[in-house]
Design an enzyme around this catalytic site. Structure first.
Site, PDB file in Angstrom:
ATOM      1  N   LYS A 195     -34.424  25.867  85.556  1.00  0.00           N
ATOM      2  CA  LYS A 195     -35.703  26.092  85.007  1.00  0.00           C
ATOM      3  C   LYS A 195     -36.712  26.290  86.223  1.00  0.00           C
ATOM      4  CE  LYS A 195     -39.758  24.106  82.754  1.00  0.00           C
ATOM      5  NZ  LYS A 195     -40.180  23.195  81.538  1.00  0.00           N
ATOM      6  N   LYS A 248     -34.144  29.523  82.254  1.00  0.00           N
ATOM      7  CA  LYS A 248     -35.686  29.315  81.762  1.00  0.00           C
ATOM      8  C   LYS A 248     -36.536  29.922  82.981  1.00  0.00           C
ATOM      9  CE  LYS A 248     -39.485  27.112  80.070  1.00  0.00           C
ATOM     10  NZ  LYS A 248     -39.885  25.778  79.623  1.00  0.00           N
TER      11      LYS A 248
HETATM   12  C1  PBG Z   1     -42.639  21.391  79.401  1.00  0.00           C
HETATM   13  C2  PBG Z   1     -42.316  22.885  79.138  1.00  0.00           C
HETATM   14  C3  PBG Z   1     -43.087  24.067  79.403  1.00  0.00           C
HETATM   15  C4  PBG Z   1     -42.386  25.058  78.717  1.00  0.00           C
HETATM   16  C5  PBG Z   1     -41.352  24.375  77.807  1.00  0.00           C
HETATM   17  N1  PBG Z   1     -41.226  23.091  78.176  1.00  0.00           N
HETATM   18  C6  PBG Z   1     -44.025  24.339  80.206  1.00  0.00           C
HETATM   19  C7  PBG Z   1     -43.989  24.046  81.566  1.00  0.00           C
HETATM   20  O1  PBG Z   1     -42.946  23.604  82.149  1.00  0.00           O
HETATM   21  O2  PBG Z   1     -45.073  24.155  82.386  1.00  0.00           O
HETATM   22  C8  PBG Z   1     -42.882  26.584  78.762  1.00  0.00           C
HETATM   23  C9  PBG Z   1     -42.368  27.274  77.611  1.00  0.00           C
HETATM   24  C10 PBG Z   1     -43.308  28.501  77.529  1.00  0.00           C
HETATM   25  O3  PBG Z   1     -43.799  29.011  78.376  1.00  0.00           O
HETATM   26  O4  PBG Z   1     -42.994  29.309  76.577  1.00  0.00           O
HETATM   27  N2  PBG Z   1     -42.461  21.034  80.821  1.00  0.00           N
END
Ligand code: PBG
Length: 323
Positions: A195, A248
């Site tokens: 991520k 992601k």
């Molecule tokens: C929580 C999380 C996030 C997303 C999914 N889980 C936001 C982040 O990490 O700031 C993003 C999902 C999206 O942008 O569709 N940590």
């Protein structure tokens, strides 16, 4: 031997011919729809940055899940927006927290729909960070306990799968251990393994009300420049007990989806995040792109890169287009 013996256009003459030789197919059963659940009743609060998406109270969420299931979509992933936030992310792991109550309601109404939960703290902390804050540091090891408790509370509520998205080191192992200790040996972990600290989460932070109040997430989420490190994150998550691995965002990281698919023999997921979704909508609203074609081409590219499971805000629309 090449032209004129070889003419690649022969197999492109008609839609029937193209369909016959198509290499990549999309199935609604591979889609997972992210949904935002909030307190109240009869609430459907549109998210301005994400056309067609809304924060839903539990009753509305159940209705949305019934519709999602009827379209053949494989699952949903739930994000909770709690009544109140605090320093300890208390509602993230409370048995009667918003996510836990939502899981119970959805599993009761639509038992065959796969219900995943996002395991993270940023929607539940007053400072908006994904972990426990000491000074201006996010404490890795102190956060593991919150995450493990949250995962167990989700499993207890009936979640089919938990998906940690916080990017603390060691969280998959901590969650596996806690699930097993509480009798949830059969609850799989879908690790947000690679991520990235991405600008493409921008629209989501309005949806989930999770913008960090100071600093950013770069001390825990990955540097977008690092592909080798992404493979190492994935290997470690597998070692710690992850059942599925996620990349992601999706489209800016198709190379890593492909590498992961070639390297690891577990299901690979990809999250087409809010910014990817919203920029397609924005372009379509301007008349610059055809919405349906952009949706299908983006999803096809993610599938072609090697994703088995796609988390996407287009899940319902794409399922309709495929019907
Ligand atoms: C929580 C999380 C996030 C997303 C999914 N889980 C936001 C982040 O990490 O700031 C993003 C999902 C999206 O942008 O569709 N940590």
């Amino acid at each position: 031997m090449s032209f004129p013996v070889h003419r690649k256009r022969r197999l492109r003459v008609s839609e029937s011919m193209r369909r016959l030789v198509r290499e990549t197919h999309l199935e609604p059963s591979q889609f997972v729809l992210p949904l935002f659940v909030c307190p109240g009743e009869g609430v459907r609060k549109p998210i301005g940055t994400m056309p067609g998406n809304a924060q839903l109270s539990i009753d509305e969420l159940v209705r949305e899940c019934e519709k999602t299931h009827a379209l053949g979509v494989g699952g949903v992933i739930l994000f909770g927006i709690p009544e109140s936030k605090d320093d300890e992310a208390s509602e993230a792991y409370a048995d009667n927290g918003i996510t836990q109550r939502a899981v119970r309601a959805v599993k009761q109404a639509v038992p065959e729909l796969i219900v995943m939960t996002d395991v993270c703290n940023c929607e539940y902390t007053s400072h908006g960070h994904c972990g426990k804050v000491f000074g201006h540091e996010i404490d890795n090891d102190a956060t593991l306990d919150w995450l493990a408790k949250a995962a167990v509370s989700h499993a207890r509520a009936g979640a089919d799968m938990v998906a940690p998205s916080d990017m603390m080191d060691g969280r998959v192992g901590a969650i596996r251990k806690a699930l097993d200790a509480h009798g949830f040996q059969n609850t799989p972990i879908f690790a947000y393994a690679a991520k990235f600290a991405s600008v493409f989460y921008g629209p989501f932070r309005e949806a989930a009300e999770s913008t960090p109040q100071f600093g950013d997430r770069r001390s825990y989420q990955m540097d977008p420049a690092n592909g080798r490190e992404a493979m190492e994150e994935m290997r470690l998550d597998l070692e710690e007990g992850a059942d599925l691995l996620m990349v992601k965002p999706a489209m800016p990281y198709l190379d890593l989806i492909r590498q992961a698919r070639d390297r690891f023999d577990v299901p690979i997921g990809a999250y087409q995040v809010s910014g990817e979704f919203s920029m397609i909508h924005a372009a379509a609203r301007n008349g610059w792109l055809d919405l349906d074609r952009a949706m299908m081409e983006s999803l096809t590219s993610i599938r072609r890169a090697g994703a088995d499971v796609i988390l996407t805000y287009f899940a319902q629309d794409a399922a309709r287009a495929l019907a």
